[in-house]
Design a protein around this motif. Structure first.
Motif, short mmCIF file in Angstrom:
data_model
loop_
_atom_site.label_atom_id
_atom_site.label_comp_id
_atom_site.label_asym_id
_atom_site.label_seq_id
_atom_site.Cartn_x
_atom_site.Cartn_y
_atom_site.Cartn_z
N VAL A 143 -28.09 95.33 32.27
CA VAL A 143 -26.95 94.47 31.92
C VAL A 143 -26.25 95.11 30.72
O VAL A 143 -26.86 95.87 29.98
CB VAL A 143 -27.35 93.01 31.57
N ASP A 144 -24.98 94.81 30.55
CA ASP A 144 -24.23 95.56 29.55
C ASP A 144 -24.15 94.87 28.20
O ASP A 144 -23.26 95.15 27.41
CB ASP A 144 -22.83 95.92 30.08
N GLY A 145 -25.09 93.97 27.92
CA GLY A 145 -25.11 93.31 26.62
C GLY A 145 -25.70 91.92 26.73
O GLY A 145 -26.16 91.52 27.80
N VAL A 146 -25.68 91.21 25.61
CA VAL A 146 -26.17 89.83 25.59
C VAL A 146 -24.98 88.90 25.84
O VAL A 146 -23.91 89.10 25.26
CB VAL A 146 -26.83 89.49 24.23
N TYR A 147 -25.16 87.91 26.69
CA TYR A 147 -24.08 86.97 27.04
C TYR A 147 -24.38 85.57 26.50
O TYR A 147 -25.54 85.23 26.21
CB TYR A 147 -23.93 86.91 28.56
N THR A 148 -23.33 84.77 26.40
CA THR A 148 -23.49 83.40 25.92
C THR A 148 -24.26 82.55 26.94
O THR A 148 -24.82 81.52 26.60
CB THR A 148 -22.12 82.74 25.67
N ALA A 149 -24.26 82.98 28.20
CA ALA A 149 -25.02 82.30 29.26
C ALA A 149 -25.30 83.37 30.32
O ALA A 149 -24.81 84.49 30.21
CB ALA A 149 -24.19 81.16 29.85
N ASP A 150 -26.08 83.03 31.32
CA ASP A 150 -26.37 84.00 32.37
C ASP A 150 -25.10 84.27 33.18
O ASP A 150 -24.61 83.39 33.89
CB ASP A 150 -27.48 83.46 33.29
N PRO A 151 -24.52 85.49 33.08
CA PRO A 151 -23.24 85.77 33.75
C PRO A 151 -23.31 85.67 35.28
O PRO A 151 -22.29 85.50 35.94
CB PRO A 151 -22.89 87.19 33.30
N ARG A 152 -24.53 85.75 35.83
CA ARG A 152 -24.67 85.63 37.29
C ARG A 152 -24.52 84.17 37.74
O ARG A 152 -24.21 83.87 38.86
CB ARG A 152 -26.03 86.16 37.75
N LYS A 153 -24.76 83.26 36.78
CA LYS A 153 -24.71 81.83 37.13
C LYS A 153 -23.48 81.13 36.56
O LYS A 153 -23.03 80.14 37.12
CB LYS A 153 -25.97 81.12 36.63
N ASP A 154 -23.01 81.63 35.41
CA ASP A 154 -21.93 80.93 34.71
C ASP A 154 -20.70 81.83 34.58
O ASP A 154 -20.71 82.81 33.83
CB ASP A 154 -22.46 80.53 33.32
N PRO A 155 -19.62 81.49 35.30
CA PRO A 155 -18.42 82.33 35.27
C PRO A 155 -17.75 82.36 33.89
O PRO A 155 -16.97 83.26 33.58
CB PRO A 155 -17.50 81.71 36.31
N ASN A 156 -18.08 81.39 33.03
CA ASN A 156 -17.49 81.36 31.69
C ASN A 156 -18.32 82.11 30.65
O ASN A 156 -17.98 82.11 29.46
CB ASN A 156 -17.31 79.91 31.22
N ILE A 199 -30.64 96.50 16.64
CA ILE A 199 -30.89 96.71 18.08
C ILE A 199 -29.54 96.82 18.79
O ILE A 199 -28.68 95.95 18.63
CB ILE A 199 -31.69 95.53 18.68
N LEU A 200 -29.36 97.89 19.55
CA LEU A 200 -28.14 98.06 20.33
C LEU A 200 -28.50 97.86 21.80
O LEU A 200 -29.34 98.60 22.32
CB LEU A 200 -27.55 99.45 20.13
N ILE A 201 -27.92 96.85 22.42
CA ILE A 201 -28.23 96.57 23.82
C ILE A 201 -27.07 97.07 24.67
O ILE A 201 -25.93 96.57 24.55
CB ILE A 201 -28.50 95.07 24.02
N VAL A 202 -27.33 98.08 25.49
CA VAL A 202 -26.26 98.71 26.26
C VAL A 202 -26.64 98.89 27.72
O VAL A 202 -27.82 98.87 28.07
CB VAL A 202 -25.89 100.11 25.67
N ASP A 203 -25.62 99.08 28.55
CA ASP A 203 -25.84 99.38 29.96
C ASP A 203 -26.28 100.85 30.08
O ASP A 203 -25.47 101.76 29.90
CB ASP A 203 -24.53 99.15 30.73
N GLY A 204 -27.55 101.04 30.39
CA GLY A 204 -28.10 102.39 30.42
C GLY A 204 -27.65 103.21 31.62
O GLY A 204 -27.86 104.42 31.66
N ARG A 205 -27.05 102.55 32.60
CA ARG A 205 -26.55 103.32 33.76
C ARG A 205 -25.27 104.04 33.39
O ARG A 205 -24.85 104.97 34.07
CB ARG A 205 -26.31 102.37 34.95
#
Ligand code: UTP
Length: 227
Positions: A143-156, A199-205
């Motif tokens: 995943v490309d970072g930390v989100y306010t909610a699970d982006p797969r479940k919450d479009p906002n 801590i840097l959370i990045v999309d490793g792909r």
């Protein structure tokens, strides 16, 4: 400004061996790591991904508990570490190393997997960063970072570009207690907080993004400030 003396990078198993074009990704990753190792001494910790879950699942069916599942998970992380080491042209026979042994191995790029039952490679990464006196660690995930909610479940859901370690701690603490998959190992957060490791959370792909994180340039992912 960042220093690039010692950079500690964790590569999630989910991006090392997703099950498709694995060798192609591992080769691209190895090429980039070799290139940036001219500017930084790198310690790379590999996760177990699908392989770990597959073996742990069978162990569970056979009656194994957490300890036995962890032992198999660690073996998977070490197999992944050996694949990356092979691509780097320097396959070590010592992926069973400890963070302390890694500190003293004198290589420009050191690769290892997990260490002992009871935590994940997030925690190992923080232990290595602490042992090396690194001021930041990079968590390359799918995943490309930390989100306010699970982006797969919450479009906002919105990506958080910067947060404090206490805010990350709140998230992993809640997740841990809800037994969800977890953004980050709580032990890793604890060590990072105590040792003031960002801590840097990045999309490793995204190899360019990962390179930027290693070199201390601007990233698209999440920066967790421990200072
Ligand atoms: P990972 O660190 O890859 O776990 O180790 P993870 O975070 O759940 O997986 P991904 O890669 O981000 O999807 C795999 C498993 O190996 C065991 C744990 O059971 C862990 O879940 N392990 C790993 C240990 O017991 N100790 C270690 O030092 C590392």
């Amino acid at each position: 400004m960042f220093t690039t003396d010692n950079v500690v990078v964790s590569i999630g198993g989910s991006i090392l061996v997703p099950g498709e074009n694995d060798s192609e990704y591992i080769l691209r990753l190895a090429a980039m790591l070799k290139e940036v190792s001219k500017d930084a001494r790198l310690a790379v910790i590999c996760g177990g991904g699908k392989t770990a879950r597959y073996y742990a699942g069978i162990a569970k069916e056979l009656g194994g508990g957490d300890y036995e599942q962890d032992i198999l998970g660690i073996a998977a992380t070490r197999m992944n570490a050996q694949l990356l080491a092979l691509a780097l042209g320097d396959m070590p026979d010592d992926v069973h190393r400890t963070p302390e042994a890694l500190v003293n191995d004198g290589r420009r790029i050191s690769v290892m997997g997990g260490t002992e039952p009871g935590h994940t490679t997030d925690a190992v990464t923080a232990m290595v960063a602490k042992a090396l006196g690194a001021t930041r660690m990079i968590n390359a995930t799918a995943v490309d970072g930390v989100y306010t909610a699970d982006p797969r479940k919450d479009p906002n859901a919105k990506k958080i570009s910067r947060m404090t370690i206490d805010e990350l701690d709140d998230i992993v603490y809640d997740e841990h207690h809800a037994s969800s998959s977890g953004v980050f190992d709580p032990l890793g957060v604890k060590i990072a907080r105590e040792s003031k490791i960002d801590i840097l959370i990045v999309d490793g792909r995204d190899i360019d993004e990962l390179r930027n994180a290693i070199l201390g340039k601007e990233i698209k992912g999440t920066f967790v400030d421990s200072h």
